[in-house]
Write an enzyme that holds these catalytic residues in place. Structure first.
Site, PDB file in Angstrom:
ATOM      1  N   ASP A  83       0.818  -1.220   0.000  1.00  0.00           N
ATOM      2  CA  ASP A  83       0.000   0.000   0.000  1.00  0.00           C
ATOM      3  C   ASP A  83       0.847   1.263   0.000  1.00  0.00           C
ATOM      4  OD1 ASP A  83      -2.387  -1.418   0.074  1.00  0.00           O
ATOM      5  OD2 ASP A  83      -2.528  -1.356   2.269  1.00  0.00           O
ATOM      6  N   ARG A  89      -0.004   4.296  17.375  1.00  0.00           N
ATOM      7  CA  ARG A  89      -0.492   5.315  16.428  1.00  0.00           C
ATOM      8  C   ARG A  89      -0.207   6.742  16.871  1.00  0.00           C
ATOM      9  NH1 ARG A  89       0.278   1.864  12.731  1.00  0.00           N
ATOM     10  NH2 ARG A  89      -1.447   0.500  12.171  1.00  0.00           N
ATOM     11  N   ASP A 124      -7.458   2.816  12.774  1.00  0.00           N
ATOM     12  CA  ASP A 124      -6.153   3.478  12.665  1.00  0.00           C
ATOM     13  C   ASP A 124      -6.230   4.829  11.964  1.00  0.00           C
ATOM     14  OD1 ASP A 124      -4.711   1.585  14.091  1.00  0.00           O
ATOM     15  OD2 ASP A 124      -4.455   0.305  12.332  1.00  0.00           O
ATOM     16  N   SER A 126      -3.867  -9.390   7.258  1.00  0.00           N
ATOM     17  CA  SER A 126      -3.339  -8.048   7.479  1.00  0.00           C
ATOM     18  C   SER A 126      -2.734  -8.045   8.873  1.00  0.00           C
ATOM     19  CB  SER A 126      -4.477  -7.032   7.380  1.00  0.00           C
ATOM     20  OG  SER A 126      -4.078  -5.832   7.983  1.00  0.00           O
TER      21      SER A 126
HETATM   22  N1  ARG Z   1      -8.154  -3.957  15.676  1.00  0.00           N
HETATM   23  C1  ARG Z   1      -6.910  -3.496  16.197  1.00  0.00           C
HETATM   24  C2  ARG Z   1      -6.983  -2.028  16.486  1.00  0.00           C
HETATM   25  O1  ARG Z   1      -7.826  -1.360  15.974  1.00  0.00           O
HETATM   26  C3  ARG Z   1      -5.751  -3.871  15.324  1.00  0.00           C
HETATM   27  C4  ARG Z   1      -5.650  -3.181  14.017  1.00  0.00           C
HETATM   28  C5  ARG Z   1      -4.603  -3.836  13.199  1.00  0.00           C
HETATM   29  N2  ARG Z   1      -4.252  -3.110  12.064  1.00  0.00           N
HETATM   30  C6  ARG Z   1      -3.844  -3.713  10.935  1.00  0.00           C
HETATM   31  N3  ARG Z   1      -3.444  -2.951   9.987  1.00  0.00           N
HETATM   32  N4  ARG Z   1      -3.843  -5.005  10.792  1.00  0.00           N
HETATM   33  O2  ARG Z   1      -6.199  -1.541  17.238  1.00  0.00           O
END
Ligand code: ARG
Length: 414
Positions: free
Chosen positions: A13, A93, A122, A173
């Site tokens: 990406d 983040r 995110d 992912s």
């Molecule tokens: N669901 C989790 C969160 O919102 C993990 C997100 C994982 N992100 C990813 N790009 N696989 O914190």
């Protein structure tokens, strides 16, 4: 030419994004790769960014800051989202957002960019953090803006000779940092399917190796922060790494649950967080010895709120400042040693000691030396039960929930 700072992971990406942003927005791209303990070949990633056309590729080691400013405060707070998720992804983040802003300032960039989709948490965490820290910076989120499928992206990459990372075509992912590994997509989207072993990388299957003997680890805390393992002082980053390896070997820290995303959907998440689970369990055990009943009860509420604000992208909020001050205050006597036993998927607290312990043997013991005033219990019970007796007499409460006598239902044994 004005520039944009892109949070660059080196994956498909964000690799495509380097080229796409340039074309679509006519901005120079500065790639910023932040190491939060995700185990990647950083020089190779920076090199790839330059090859694709980034005018600069910066790499920042954010590990120590991540542990010190994000992981430890979350541990002290006991932050676990919905009782399950230790928040690894969510915690990194705001650090990444902060570094994006700092680099944008240092480079005089007009925008920052990230590779989040329009469906997850995110994007919210990045955008809200950046908007709070630097409201004037534009935010570009290519994956949210373009409508390319994975195959479109691969075709776009081929067309523009973008060297795409050697992909093993994993259907998952994955995001990982020192505090844990998050896995989504593929077969995991079927909540009835057991996660296949291949989704796990940090933890051994708890049911394969039965020759593995249990082991013990002693964790020393000072003011709620772990500072030593088995009596030996260890810095934050290696301490977390060591526990990830050790507890991971015992299959500790596998989490499989359905989570409520901020954007309103439920998603099936698999996490591996051996160090986080071990430390959160140990920390909680130390608090149960050093906090009063009322402090512990109130802290449960604070922990849940704290977890929620981390999850929901509100790290840079006044609410966070207020709760953090409260949490710091709770930690002033949370010092001591917790002894953990690791075995087949479990980490159990088997011993605890603290200079500030509120546990009193002479009050607790049933043996000689008992100092507890048993007679005082009578008066206590009389007053504690007073409102119940009063209410039961005037409002006939004992009949609530039962029809007649339980014995009438014919279950008497003769
Ligand atoms: N669901 C989790 C969160 O919102 C993990 C997100 C994982 N992100 C990813 N790009 N696989 O914190």
């Amino acid at each position: 030419m004005p520039s944009v700072v892109l949070a660059y992971s080196g994956g498909l990406d964000t690799s495509v994004a380097i080229r796409w942003i340039k074309e679509k927005y006519d901005l120079d791209v500065i790639a910023l790769t932040i190491d939060v303990g995700n185990d990647r070949d950083l020089p190779a990633i920076a090199e790839r960014a330059r090859k694709i056309g980034a005018i600069k590729a910066l790499v920042v080691d954010g590990r120590a800051d991540f542990v010190r400013y994000f992981v430890w405060p979350a541990l002290q707070a006991g932050a676990i989202y919905e009782g399950q998720y230790p928040l690894a992804t969510a915690l990194a983040r705001p650090l990444i957002a902060r570094l994006l802003v700092e680099v944008a300032r240092a480079e005089g960039a007009v925008a920052v960019a990230h590779g989040c989709t329009g469906k997850g948490n995110d994007q919210v965490r990045f955008d809200v953090s950046v908007n709070t820290l630097a409201p004037d910076l534009k935010i570009i989120a290519p994956v949210r803006e373009w409508s390319m499928t994975r195959d479109n992206e691969i075709a776009y990459a081929a067309e523009h000779s973008i060297p795409i990372p050697v992909t093993n075509a994993s259907p998952y992912s994955v995001d990982q940092n020192l505090w844990g590994r998050s896995v989504e997509c593929g077969i995991l989207e079927d909540p009835w399917s057991e996660p296949p072993e291949e989704v796990y990388e940090w933890t051994a299957s708890p049911d394969t190796d039965d020759t593995l003997e249990p082991t013990y680890v002693e964790i020393t805390f000072e003011h709620g922060i772990p500072v030593a393992l088995n009596g030996e002082a260890v810095e934050g980053v290696p301490l977390v790494e060591t526990l990830n390896r050790l507890a991971g070997k015992y299959g500790v820290g596998r989490i499989d649950h359905i989570e409520n995303r901020l954007v309103g959907i439920k998603s099936r998440e698999v996490y591996e967080a051996p160090a986080a689970v071990t430390l959160l369990t140990a920390h909680q055990a130390l608090e149960s010895m050093t906090l009063s009943r009322d402090q512990a009860r109130f802290k449960e509420i604070v922990s849940a709120e704290y977890a929620r604000l981390i999850y929901n992208g509100q790290w840079y909020s006044a609410l966070h400042q207020d709760l953090a001050a409260y949490v710091q205050s709770t930690q002033r006597f949370v010092s001591g040693v917790i002894r953990m036993k690791l075995s087949h998927g479990h980490c159990a607290v088997v011993g605890r000691k603290s200079e500030h312990s509120l546990y009193s043997h002479s009050l607790a013991t049933y043996d000689t030396g008992d100092q507890f005033d048993h007679n005082a219990a009578l008066g206590f019970i009389k007053l504690w039960g007073l409102p119940l007796r009063t209410q039961a007499q005037t409002q006939l409460l004992p009949s609530v929930g039962f029809e007649g006598n339980l014995l009438d239902s014919g279950k008497t044994m003769s």
